[in-house]
Scaffold this motif. Structure first.
Motif, PDB file in Angstrom:
ATOM      1  N   TRP A  69      31.882  23.787  46.553  1.00 36.37           N
ATOM      2  CA  TRP A  69      31.950  22.663  47.363  1.00 36.37           C
ATOM      3  C   TRP A  69      33.332  22.380  48.027  1.00 36.37           C
ATOM      4  N   ASN A  70      34.268  22.773  47.650  1.00 39.25           N
ATOM      5  CA  ASN A  70      35.606  22.628  48.682  1.00 39.25           C
ATOM      6  C   ASN A  70      36.040  23.998  49.181  1.00 39.25           C
ATOM      7  N   PHE A 223      20.996  22.456  42.916  1.00 42.06           N
ATOM      8  CA  PHE A 223      22.006  23.316  43.572  1.00 42.06           C
ATOM      9  C   PHE A 223      21.341  24.152  44.267  1.00 42.06           C
ATOM     10  N   GLU A 226      20.155  22.904  47.667  1.00 43.39           N
ATOM     11  CA  GLU A 226      21.227  23.158  48.708  1.00 43.39           C
ATOM     12  C   GLU A 226      21.741  24.355  49.223  1.00 43.39           C
TER      13      GLU A 226
END
Length: 261
Positions: A69-70, A223, A226
């Protein structure tokens, strides 16, 4: 010399117990004891191994999700997986989804299993990985459920068998007083206690692992939604021809699916 009546009564009582019960047990009783011991060992080994694996999986999954996510792009995610491998369900799912997208973009629908659009192919790949992870997480739980369900009955059968032989022996001896009956019958109840001692940890471990696996699969399913969105957007992976082969050895191959070129 006259023996104290209390001391005389205490001698047979002290002789009773688990050791005396095992020594006096016949082949059936000893077999049931061995079965309960094997059930206990197997259930504790499964709980210990899967518990340690669960802790390690949670730690690795948290680290990968934090990186995912980063990350600035899917290129960085692909490089991370190619460098460190897919060691948790989330990186495993991500790797196969990106490989499916790259494979379909390069070769198209060359085979029946690859028919449809890129999104369809990625969706089928994600579903296969989710099924594979579900099977892996549930591996061994059936043994715990079996031990938890059958161990009390094995112990109960041992108790019934012991009570039967104790009553037969008492009947043949002709001594039917309470002190002669209570001891052997009480010893036979040891088997029921052993059965419960084997079943309770197995049931607790089964419920704990089932709950933990349900949480992991729920997060993995969310997840996957996404991930499917990101991969199906059609964002090209930089150096996909070089990155895909590098990541392939670190990724578990799906059954019936050739490795991405």
């Amino acid at each position: 010399m006259t023996m104290n009546p209390d001391t005389a009564a205490a001698v047979p009582v002290q002789a009773l117990g688990l050791g005396h019960f095992i020594a006096q047990a016949d082949a059936v009783g000893k077999t049931l004891l061995v079965v309960l011991l094997a059930m206990s060992v197997v259930s504790w080994v499964i709980v210990a191994i899967k518990g340690l694996t669960l802790v390690a999986r949670k730690r690795r999954s948290a680290a990968f999700l934090n990186f995912f996510w980063n990350a600035t792009s899917l290129d960085a995610v692909a490089h991370e997986i190619a460098t460190h491998g897919a060691k948790d369900p989330f990186s495993h799912l991500t790797s196969h989804a990106m490989h499916a997208q790259a494979h379909h973009a390069k070769y198209g629908a060359a085979k029946l299993e690859e028919a449809g659009s890129v999104g369809d192919f990625v969706t089928r790949t994600i579903k296969k990985v989710l099924d594979e992870e579900t099977t892996r997480l549930e591996n061994g739980l059936a043994v715990l459920a079996t031990v938890g369900a059958t161990a009390p009955f094995v112990g109960l059968f041992g108790t019934v068998w012991g009570v039967y032989h104790a009553l037969v022996a008492i009947g043949m001896s002709g001594a039917g007083t309470l002190d002669k009956v209570a001891g052997p019958v009480g010893e036979a109840l040891i088997m029921t206690g052993l059965g419960l001692a084997v079943a309770i940890p197995a049931v607790i471990g089964y419920n704990w692992l089932t709950r933990s696996n349900r949480v992991v699969l729920s997060k993995l399913d969310a997840f996957a939604y996404e991930l499917h969105t990101f991969v199906s957007m059609g964002q090209p992976l930089a150096s996909s021809e070089a990155a895909a082969p590098a990541a392939a050895p670190s990724v578990r191959a799906l059954p019936g699916r050739p490795a991405a070129a």
